[in-house]
Design a protein around this motif. Structure first.
Motif, PDB file in Angstrom:
ATOM      1  N   LEU A  10      19.821  49.446  39.757  1.00 43.42           N
ATOM      2  CA  LEU A  10      21.105  48.746  39.686  1.00 43.42           C
ATOM      3  C   LEU A  10      22.211  49.507  40.408  1.00 43.42           C
ATOM      4  CD1 LEU A  10      20.730  47.745  35.949  1.00 43.42           C
ATOM      5  CD2 LEU A  10      20.776  46.129  37.870  1.00 43.42           C
ATOM      6  N   SER A  11      22.139  50.824  40.413  1.00 40.68           N
ATOM      7  CA  SER A  11      23.193  51.619  41.052  1.00 40.68           C
ATOM      8  C   SER A  11      22.994  51.767  42.552  1.00 40.68           C
ATOM      9  CB  SER A  11      23.304  53.000  40.391  1.00 40.68           C
ATOM     10  OG  SER A  11      22.075  53.692  40.467  1.00 40.68           O
ATOM     11  N   VAL A  12      21.735  51.927  43.017  1.00 39.22           N
ATOM     12  CA  VAL A  12      21.538  52.069  44.468  1.00 39.22           C
ATOM     13  C   VAL A  12      21.715  50.748  45.193  1.00 39.22           C
ATOM     14  CG1 VAL A  12      19.992  54.043  44.231  1.00 39.22           C
ATOM     15  CG2 VAL A  12      19.015  51.743  44.380  1.00 39.22           C
ATOM     16  N   THR A  13      21.798  49.644  44.438  1.00 37.22           N
ATOM     17  CA  THR A  13      22.062  48.338  45.054  1.00 37.22           C
ATOM     18  C   THR A  13      23.489  47.878  44.752  1.00 37.22           C
ATOM     19  OG1 THR A  13      21.069  47.266  43.117  1.00 37.22           O
ATOM     20  CG2 THR A  13      19.641  47.628  45.021  1.00 37.22           C
TER      21      THR A  13
ATOM     22  N   ALA B 288      21.896  36.720  39.203  1.00 34.95           N
ATOM     23  CA  ALA B 288      21.171  36.839  37.934  1.00 34.95           C
ATOM     24  C   ALA B 288      21.216  38.259  37.381  1.00 34.95           C
ATOM     25  CB  ALA B 288      19.727  36.399  38.118  1.00 34.95           C
ATOM     26  N   MET B 289      21.555  39.243  38.233  1.00 35.77           N
ATOM     27  CA  MET B 289      21.613  40.650  37.817  1.00 35.77           C
ATOM     28  C   MET B 289      23.047  41.107  37.564  1.00 35.77           C
ATOM     29  SD  MET B 289      18.869  41.945  40.702  1.00 35.77           S
ATOM     30  CE  MET B 289      18.640  43.607  40.102  1.00 35.77           C
ATOM     31  N   GLN B 290      23.998  40.164  37.580  1.00 37.77           N
ATOM     32  CA  GLN B 290      25.410  40.515  37.542  1.00 37.77           C
ATOM     33  C   GLN B 290      25.904  41.022  36.180  1.00 37.77           C
ATOM     34  OE1 GLN B 290      26.734  41.455  40.343  1.00 37.77           O
ATOM     35  NE2 GLN B 290      28.618  40.309  39.994  1.00 37.77           N
ATOM     36  N   LYS B 291      25.134  40.844  35.139  1.00 35.55           N
ATOM     37  CA  LYS B 291      25.593  41.352  33.841  1.00 35.55           C
ATOM     38  C   LYS B 291      25.344  42.847  33.684  1.00 35.55           C
ATOM     39  CE  LYS B 291      25.996  37.200  31.075  1.00 35.55           C
ATOM     40  NZ  LYS B 291      25.724  36.534  29.784  1.00 35.55           N
ATOM     41  N   TYR B 292      24.931  43.485  34.755  1.00 30.45           N
ATOM     42  CA  TYR B 292      24.827  44.947  34.806  1.00 30.45           C
ATOM     43  C   TYR B 292      25.820  45.438  35.854  1.00 30.45           C
ATOM     44  CZ  TYR B 292      20.500  44.307  32.196  1.00 30.45           C
ATOM     45  OH  TYR B 292      19.568  43.968  31.249  1.00 30.45           O
ATOM     46  N   ASP B 293      26.656  46.396  35.480  1.00 24.89           N
ATOM     47  CA  ASP B 293      27.699  46.839  36.414  1.00 24.89           C
ATOM     48  C   ASP B 293      27.142  47.806  37.447  1.00 24.89           C
ATOM     49  OD1 ASP B 293      27.551  49.377  35.250  1.00 24.89           O
ATOM     50  OD2 ASP B 293      29.489  49.233  34.233  1.00 24.89           O
ATOM     51  N   ALA B 294      28.019  48.417  38.225  1.00 15.00           N
ATOM     52  CA  ALA B 294      27.600  49.232  39.368  1.00 15.00           C
ATOM     53  C   ALA B 294      26.918  50.525  38.969  1.00 15.00           C
ATOM     54  CB  ALA B 294      28.808  49.541  40.257  1.00 15.00           C
TER      55      ALA B 294
ATOM     56  N   LEU C  84      23.260  43.033  48.024  1.00 16.45           N
ATOM     57  CA  LEU C  84      22.361  44.186  48.090  1.00 16.45           C
ATOM     58  C   LEU C  84      21.236  44.060  47.075  1.00 16.45           C
ATOM     59  CD1 LEU C  84      24.804  47.225  48.527  1.00 16.45           C
ATOM     60  CD2 LEU C  84      23.446  46.060  50.271  1.00 16.45           C
ATOM     61  N   ARG C  85      21.555  43.577  45.878  1.00 14.69           N
ATOM     62  CA  ARG C  85      20.531  43.447  44.839  1.00 14.69           C
ATOM     63  C   ARG C  85      19.528  42.357  45.203  1.00 14.69           C
ATOM     64  NH1 ARG C  85      24.130  44.259  39.242  1.00 14.69           N
ATOM     65  NH2 ARG C  85      24.367  46.539  39.491  1.00 14.69           N
TER      66      ARG C  85
ATOM     67  N   LEU D 132      11.723  47.192  35.654  1.00 13.70           N
ATOM     68  CA  LEU D 132      12.338  47.916  36.762  1.00 13.70           C
ATOM     69  C   LEU D 132      13.731  47.410  37.105  1.00 13.70           C
ATOM     70  CD1 LEU D 132      11.390  50.165  38.731  1.00 13.70           C
ATOM     71  CD2 LEU D 132      10.734  48.340  40.304  1.00 13.70           C
ATOM     72  N   LEU D 133      13.948  46.093  37.047  1.00 16.24           N
ATOM     73  CA  LEU D 133      15.233  45.529  37.457  1.00 16.24           C
ATOM     74  C   LEU D 133      16.361  45.908  36.514  1.00 16.24           C
ATOM     75  CD1 LEU D 133      14.215  41.933  38.599  1.00 16.24           C
ATOM     76  CD2 LEU D 133      14.552  43.975  39.987  1.00 16.24           C
ATOM     77  N   ARG D 134      16.036  46.459  35.339  1.00 18.15           N
ATOM     78  CA  ARG D 134      17.064  46.864  34.381  1.00 18.15           C
ATOM     79  C   ARG D 134      17.310  48.373  34.393  1.00 18.15           C
ATOM     80  NH1 ARG D 134      17.031  42.718  29.902  1.00 18.15           N
ATOM     81  NH2 ARG D 134      15.652  41.048  30.579  1.00 18.15           N
ATOM     82  N   HIS D 135      16.637  49.078  35.290  1.00 15.59           N
ATOM     83  CA  HIS D 135      16.830  50.526  35.382  1.00 15.59           C
ATOM     84  C   HIS D 135      18.162  50.848  36.066  1.00 15.59           C
ATOM     85  CE1 HIS D 135      12.443  52.099  34.882  1.00 15.59           C
ATOM     86  NE2 HIS D 135      12.693  51.102  34.055  1.00 15.59           N
TER      87      HIS D 135
END
Length: 778
Positions: free
Chosen positions: A597-600, A671-677, A610-611, A590-593
């Motif tokens: 990632l976009s709503v946070t 930890a989730m920062q390698k995924y952009d907005a 937010l994440r 789920l955390l990679r969806h």
């Protein structure tokens, strides 16, 4: 910790609990003003109901690894587990001596989503309730909590809706001419196939429309124009098809307007103003719900020459122009004819609920009673009294005296749709209910609880029959019904209505990333984000998979557009399918969806805050408190452009009033920062390597999403508790209380062996006293 002088209670306190609290807790949580609202120095033992709320907070923090803080002396894992077990054992034993199950509201109004589903299941009619009813207020994360009243401003809306729907059911000419316009979002790319439309087509609209009466309906199609009112992308002739239930109803051809082609202008060509004026047709349509589609015949793929890198989005004349024309809107108006003759009426299909239909006037009252009592029992979700039947027949007779049989039925249906027992789910205390003692709700009330929990709609005939026979409350029957209902298509309400609110998927429709920073984003991607997560949750429920797969699944659901966005090859077409994943895909749980990632994120950048807050609130179940009112917002304009988000947030972490919460929030978000907005994988941010390292509240060092996921999976029971509490809140329409914790722990224990599957959690919730019982009014 305060001593108990009652011999029986003092024995219930574990010998080493006081030592644990003295050594690991009271340094911060004493009787000073800086104890964060928790005083463990003078607290009564866990066996004392007066201290239950505080001890449940302690359990929650210890279980999540958030206390003691990382910079404090840490207990061994064995001691920590033993302490948690001792506290919960004492509390659960104390709770078993007096059963408490909380109290749901006596009156719970149908939400807008539930109302729409109820009308669908009652009459077979798809109604857009957003045209009649406002959105419901959110509380405790869901819109079915603050619905215990009917504000005066809503009364007339329900009356209007009832009149409108009753005319639709009766196909009444009193409804006049219906007109509805379906418009595509302005950022919808229409260069590829749309799921649900025929293969070999591209773009367009597909929608379900309810035709209230048989007759001729006018369909008008408009093409998309730019800000100069020029039709976009029309450089050569294109064929358009209008389809009804998948069959071709009419085909059109549109030609480039003057000034729209590469050849010298031909003034016999249409202008931009009237190029689509002929896209109009009148077609006879039977009453009922039909799928209406408008689409283009797909030409060989085009590549518009551009100096910019080719994008997947085409909806803006300046940044990413359309390669071909697009549908702007479809308007449906009708029926455009006089009242049907008697012979035509006999051959017209009626709504199936209008059975039996009288053959002559002498049968009118008998047929009316059968129709209305059958509808009334379903609508009110209970057995009818003689008074109920008399009232609805009185409404029928009043209107039938002037307008005949059909007018009488129509008026009586309107009455049913504003009946308090229809608009509200009502649970009344039985006369024999003892004060402060839980009682079992009736089988009829249980049927409604169950159906609105799993279907967001009314009970079907099976549930109502079991309720009439007083069999539904039996555990074996309940288990069987839960399995049956979860296998029904209507259970999609769990993966949509529940999951959309739990995971913030409802926010996706308002997602609008900065077009300069994220030019490859459009509505196609926005809707793909949502569908991926809905299908993912539905699959977990349908296959009864362990809850751990919520976090570490090695598959997801993709179509071509979303797969390209994620950089995953080999996925073609508009339809979604399960796709196995490899580590290098950087996708899975789920955390990679892209949805999460976009709503946070903000429109112009990611947000670790937010994440991190989203994970704490929706997965760990320990939401941080709101920030103090005097905390300034992040002044990004005063920071150098190359400063990382980590550096920008440092000012908050260094502020004493902010540090406590940001110590919990920020490492998760980092930890989730390698995924952009918009959910793409990246190695750089502002031309600097992304630093995704941090320390979780339990002291676990993480440097990647994988390690964050592993950290969460160390506490799968915490994930199960959070999800269980979310499901209970949604099922009962009230917030979680401290007295619920014992029941929540039992539900988790009953599902632990199988890995806490969502469908098993749902089944255990339904079987728990929380769902089957209720406290009387105090």
């Amino acid at each position: 910790m305060a001593q108990q002088h009652d011999g029986s209670q003092s024995k219930a306190v574990p010998a080493n609990l006081e030592d644990f609290v003295d050594h690991h807790c009271v340094t911060c949580h004493d009787d000073s003003s800086a104890n964060h609202g928790v005083d463990l120095l003078h607290i009564a033992p866990p066996s004392n109901p007066a201290s239950r709320v505080t001890w449940e907070k302690v359990i929650r923090k210890l279980s999540a690894g958030q206390m003691p803080p990382p910079d404090a002396d840490q207990p061994s894992p064995a001691l920590l587990k033993d302490t948690i077990d001792q506290i919960t054992t004492v509390m659960d034993q104390a709770a078993s001596r007096h059963l408490e199950v909380g109290r749901t509201s006596t009156f719970r109004r149908l939400t807008r989503y539930e109302y729409q589903n109820v009308i669908r299941d009652l009459f077979g009619i798809q109604v857009d309730t957003t045209r009649f009813l406002p959105a419901d207020e959110i509380s405790h994360g869901f819109d079915n909590v603050t619905v215990d009243e009917l504000p005066p401003s809503l009364v007339q809306r329900y009356v209007t809706a009832a009149q409108r729907i009753s005319r639709m059911v009766m196909q009444s000419d009193a409804g006049g001419i219906d007109a509805k316009t379906i418009r595509t979002p302005p950022d919808q790319t229409q260069e590829e196939h749309v799921e649900g439309l025929p293969l070999g087509t591209r773009g367009g609209i597909i929608t379900e429309h309810y035709f209230s009466r048989p007759g001729k309906y006018e369909f008008t199609i408009r093409l998309t124009r730019d800000r100069n009112e020029h039709v976009e992308g029309l450089r050569k002739p294109h064929d358009i098809e209008l389809l009804i239930d998948g069959s071709l109803a009419k085909s059109f051809r549109v030609y480039p307007p003057r000034g729209g082609g590469s050849e010298q202008d031909d003034y016999t060509k249409p202008s931009h103003e009237n190029v689509d004026q002929h896209l109009q047709v009148t077609i006879p349509v039977e009453a009922g719900t039909h799928r209406v589609g408008v689409t283009f015949i797909k030409s060989p793929s085009l590549l518009l020459e551009t100096k910019r890198q080719p994008l997947d989005v085409h909806y803006n004349m300046y940044r990413h122009p359309r390669l071909g024309p697009a549908i702007f809107e479809v308007s449906i108006t009708g029926p455009l004819r006089e009242e049907l003759s008697e012979d035509e009426r006999k051959t017209t299909s009626r709504n199936p609920v209008l059975t039996p239909w009288p053959n002559d006037p002498t049968e009118n009252e008998i047929c009316a009673k059968k129709i209305l009592t059958g509808l009334m029992e379903k609508a009110l979700r209970r057995s009818l009294s003689a008074e109920d039947q008399q009232k609805v027949m009185k409404k029928y007779k009043t209107a039938a005296a002037d307008g005949g049989f059909e007018a009488g039925i129509e008026f009586a249906i309107s009455y049913l749709l504003i009946h308090p027992d229809f608009l509200f789910r009502i649970e009344r205390d039985p006369v024999e209910a003892a004060p402060n003692h839980a009682y079992s709700i009736s089988d009829t009330e249980l049927a409604s609880r169950l159906s609105f929990f799993l279907w967001s709609s009314l009970p079907d005939s099976t549930l109502l029959e079991l309720a009439r026979e007083k069999q539904l409350h039996k555990p074996s029957i309940l288990r069987k019904q839960v399995r049956r209902m979860l296998s029904d298509p209507k259970s999609a309400a769990i993966s949509q209505n529940f999951a959309d609110q739990w995971l913030y998927l409802r926010n996706i429709d308002s997602l609008n990333p900065d077009a300069r920073r994220y030019p490859n984003f459009d509505n196609n991607l926005r809707q793909a984000f949502k569908k991926e997560t809905q299908l993912f949750i539905a699959n977990l429920i349908e296959k009864n998979l362990p809850l751990s797969q919520l976090i570490d699944a090695d598959y997801t659901f993709l179509n071509e557009r979303l797969a390209k966005h994620y950089g995953i090859s080999g996925v073609f077409g508009s339809h979604f399918r399960m796709v196995p994943l490899k580590a290098e895909n950087h996708r899975g749980g789920l955390l990679r969806h892209g949805s999460i990632l976009s709503v946070t994120s903000y429109a112009h950048r990611t947000s670790p805050v937010l994440r991190g807050k989203w994970v704490l609130e929706n997965l760990i179940g320990t939401p941080p408190p709101p920030p103090p009112p005097d905390v300034p917002v992040l002044d990004e304009n005063s920071l150098v452009q190359t400063a990382s988000i980590r550096e920008q947030l440092k000012q908050h972490r260094e502020a004493e009033t902010c540090a406590t919460c940001h110590r919990l929030i920020d490492p998760i978000g980092f930890a989730m920062q390698k995924y952009d907005a918009i959910g793409r994988w990246r190695e750089l941010d502002s031309e600097l390597p992304v630093d995704s390292s941090g320390v979780l509240p339990d002291g676990t060092v993480v440097t990647s999403m994988e390690q964050l996921e592993q950290g969460l999976l160390k506490h799968t029971d915490v994930l199960a508790r959070t999800l269980t509490e979310k499901l209970i809140t949604y099922a009962l329409g009230r917030g979680i209380e401290a007295t619920d914790a014992t029941h929540v722990r039992q539900i988790i224990e009953n599902t632990a062996q199988d890995g806490y599957p969502i469908s098993s959690l749902i089944q255990e919730i339904v079987l728990s006293p929380l769902f089957r019982m209720r406290m009387p009014e105090s």
